[in-house]
Design an enzyme around this catalytic site. Sequence first.
Site, mmCIF file in Angstrom:
data_model
loop_
_atom_site.group_PDB
_atom_site.id
_atom_site.type_symbol
_atom_site.label_atom_id
_atom_site.label_comp_id
_atom_site.label_asym_id
_atom_site.label_seq_id
_atom_site.Cartn_x
_atom_site.Cartn_y
_atom_site.Cartn_z
ATOM 1 C CG ASN A 10 -1.857 1.121 1.316
ATOM 2 O OD1 ASN A 10 -1.540 2.217 0.882
ATOM 3 N ND2 ASN A 10 -3.012 0.887 1.906
ATOM 4 C CG ASP A 69 -4.407 -5.630 9.254
ATOM 5 O OD1 ASP A 69 -4.197 -5.803 8.030
ATOM 6 O OD2 ASP A 69 -5.531 -5.802 9.760
ATOM 7 N N GLY A 150 -8.450 5.588 1.452
ATOM 8 C CA GLY A 150 -9.396 4.710 2.145
ATOM 9 C C GLY A 150 -10.622 5.450 2.650
HETATM 10 P P1 IMP Z 1 -5.121 -3.029 5.712
HETATM 11 O O1 IMP Z 1 -4.510 -2.593 6.991
HETATM 12 O O2 IMP Z 1 -4.142 -2.969 4.610
HETATM 13 O O3 IMP Z 1 -5.866 -4.322 5.793
HETATM 14 O O4 IMP Z 1 -6.146 -1.873 5.356
HETATM 15 C C1 IMP Z 1 -7.480 -1.978 5.517
HETATM 16 C C2 IMP Z 1 -8.209 -0.910 4.785
HETATM 17 O O5 IMP Z 1 -8.498 0.090 5.736
HETATM 18 C C3 IMP Z 1 -7.478 -0.197 3.656
HETATM 19 O O6 IMP Z 1 -7.709 -0.776 2.424
HETATM 20 C C4 IMP Z 1 -8.115 1.150 3.677
HETATM 21 O O7 IMP Z 1 -9.307 1.120 2.956
HETATM 22 C C5 IMP Z 1 -8.435 1.321 5.135
HETATM 23 N N1 IMP Z 1 -7.425 2.130 5.823
HETATM 24 C C6 IMP Z 1 -6.254 1.722 6.377
HETATM 25 N N2 IMP Z 1 -5.614 2.763 6.919
HETATM 26 C C7 IMP Z 1 -6.398 3.834 6.689
HETATM 27 C C8 IMP Z 1 -6.255 5.207 7.009
HETATM 28 O O8 IMP Z 1 -5.272 5.669 7.599
HETATM 29 N N3 IMP Z 1 -7.253 6.003 6.616
HETATM 30 C C9 IMP Z 1 -8.369 5.540 5.954
HETATM 31 N N4 IMP Z 1 -8.539 4.283 5.622
HETATM 32 C C10 IMP Z 1 -7.550 3.428 5.998
#
Ligand code: IMP
Length: 193
Positions: A10, A69, A150
């Site tokens: 990411n 995460d 996000g």
């Molecule tokens: P993961 O931690 O990569 O599983 O992220 C989960 C999802 O949460 C991401 O795809 C984003 O859509 C959302 N996300 C993670 N961090 C943020 C943030 O700081 N702001 C807004 N959305 C977030």
Amino acid sequence: MVSLVFATNNQHKLREIREIAGNTINVTGLNEIGFEGDIPETADTIEGNARQKARYIFERTGKDCFADDTGLEIAALDGRPGVYSARYAGEGCNFEDNVRKVLEEMQGNTDRTAAFRCIICLIYKGNEYIFEGRVNGEITIDPSGTEGFGYDPVFRPENNAQTFAEMPPYLKNGLSHRGRAVQKMFRLLNQLM
Ligand code: IMP
């Protein structure tokens, strides 16, 4: 200076963590070490996913590394999307799809309280450490702002008039879930050095 590989594909997270780290820690992206491919995240908790991602990269590279995460936990939705935040609107969905689904589910709800929870798993010199950062806030009625990524356009942290997506990056990073977890990790690394 400590060098850590950030176990993520990411690019938004990578940019944020580099902004938070400044010149204190050298944060290396996966592409810089020639690592390609997806990192599995199949655990059913945020902490489980953070550990899984960090271990996956450590086992394949042997390098000091960390993973993040994150979940958005909405009270009126019984904590959803939570650990399913990334693919909440289904396989292959994008940020806009997820935001739309959350706003649809929240339609007519007066309790809009929510929190972002970020767990970082660090593997340093073979030892594993966990850090948590949390920020409380609420889900707005409509998306607003173009910064961040996000769910940022629909999350307004408490005691603030702007959504994360309306804030310049330094403001978001100064009070965000990720910023708080990363600061804890940096404090530990400082003690270990
Ligand atoms: P993961 O931690 O990569 O599983 O992220 C989960 C999802 O949460 C991401 O795809 C984003 O859509 C959302 N996300 C993670 N961090 C943020 C943030 O700081 N702001 C807004 N959305 C977030």
